[in-house]
Design a protein around this motif. Sequence first.
Motif, PDB file in Angstrom:
ATOM      1  N   UNK A  12       0.826  -1.207   0.000  1.00 35.39           N
ATOM      2  CA  UNK A  12       0.000   0.000   0.000  1.00 35.39           C
ATOM      3  C   UNK A  12       0.860   1.256   0.000  1.00 35.39           C
ATOM      4  N   UNK A  13       1.961   1.232   0.714  1.00 33.21           N
ATOM      5  CA  UNK A  13       2.870   2.380   0.713  1.00 33.21           C
ATOM      6  C   UNK A  13       3.427   2.623  -0.693  1.00 33.21           C
ATOM      7  N   UNK A  14       3.760   1.551  -1.383  1.00 36.25           N
ATOM      8  CA  UNK A  14       4.288   1.694  -2.748  1.00 36.25           C
ATOM      9  C   UNK A  14       3.200   2.199  -3.693  1.00 36.25           C
ATOM     10  N   UNK A  15       1.971   1.750  -3.493  1.00 29.80           N
ATOM     11  CA  UNK A  15       0.860   2.229  -4.320  1.00 29.80           C
ATOM     12  C   UNK A  15       0.656   3.726  -4.136  1.00 29.80           C
ATOM     13  N   UNK A  16       0.708   4.183  -2.890  1.00 29.43           N
ATOM     14  CA  UNK A  16       0.552   5.611  -2.607  1.00 29.43           C
ATOM     15  C   UNK A  16       1.697   6.407  -3.228  1.00 29.43           C
ATOM     16  N   UNK A  17       2.912   5.865  -3.140  1.00 28.97           N
ATOM     17  CA  UNK A  17       4.065   6.562  -3.722  1.00 28.97           C
ATOM     18  C   UNK A  17       3.908   6.729  -5.230  1.00 28.97           C
ATOM     19  N   UNK A  18       3.396   5.707  -5.891  1.00 28.67           N
ATOM     20  CA  UNK A  18       3.153   5.792  -7.344  1.00 28.67           C
ATOM     21  C   UNK A  18       2.087   6.842  -7.623  1.00 28.67           C
TER      22      UNK A  18
END
Length: 283
Positions: free
Chosen positions: A120-126
Amino acid sequence: MEIKLSAFADEANPSLDGQIKALKNNNIKLLEIRGVDGKNILDLTDEEAKAAFTKLSSNGIKVWSIGSPIGKVDINTNFEEYKKKIIRACELANIFQCQNIRMFSFFKAYNEKNKVIQCLKEMVAIANKYGVKMCHENEKEIYGDIEPRCTEILNAVDGLYYVYDPANFLQCKQDPRQSLKMLAPRAHYYHIKDAIMATGEVVPPGKGEGLLQELINQIKDDKVLTIEPHLKVFAGYSNMDNTELKNKYTYNSNEEAFDAAVSHAKQLLKNAGFHEVDACFSK
């Protein structure tokens, strides 16, 4: 204070023309776009998305959110490969000039808390790179299905937004008062869908146990409510949900079911003292 209505108009009609007609008939100017002419939103080409955006704009309709299926996959999916879909959702959000992407937190993930949070953190970063918001919806069988786990991931993932769906909590046997107290105030926007806990039947807004009137009564600032009828099986439903859609009420057509959901939602707003003026509700 102003409340605007959005809707999953693909439940009225799979064609974009039919969706525009349903929205206009109900004086709604925002769309949570999920299916277009029989295609899932993520399967549109750039050209198809641009044509849809132009048609919607020419009819005075704006896209509020990309109703994507992002995150409705096994947690053990190859995430590096899956990022392509996440990026595509962000690209489409930019084409439709909307800031929100509805998404989920993975199947078969109850014992994978750390992995869920990292993904989820990576999704938000994208999403941040594209200037859009990832908006997590509570949904049965995903990690964020009940209030404690939703609260957990919202606390752990900076920049993750939240979509509150009362009916989905009921279908998980979640006490609606707990979720209303703990999560409704944190919502970026709401899905207006109602259900009966014991049977899992979906019913018109306000006719079930989702405490929708209480939800609307406690809204204190400008919000968007997306109407998600689920009152009749519609084109593409089986592709997004593996369970049978149970309905207590019967409608002759998808358009009729859509209209009924909107009518009941508007009545809840009127009960709360809102007045409809130019596709907005204010008080």
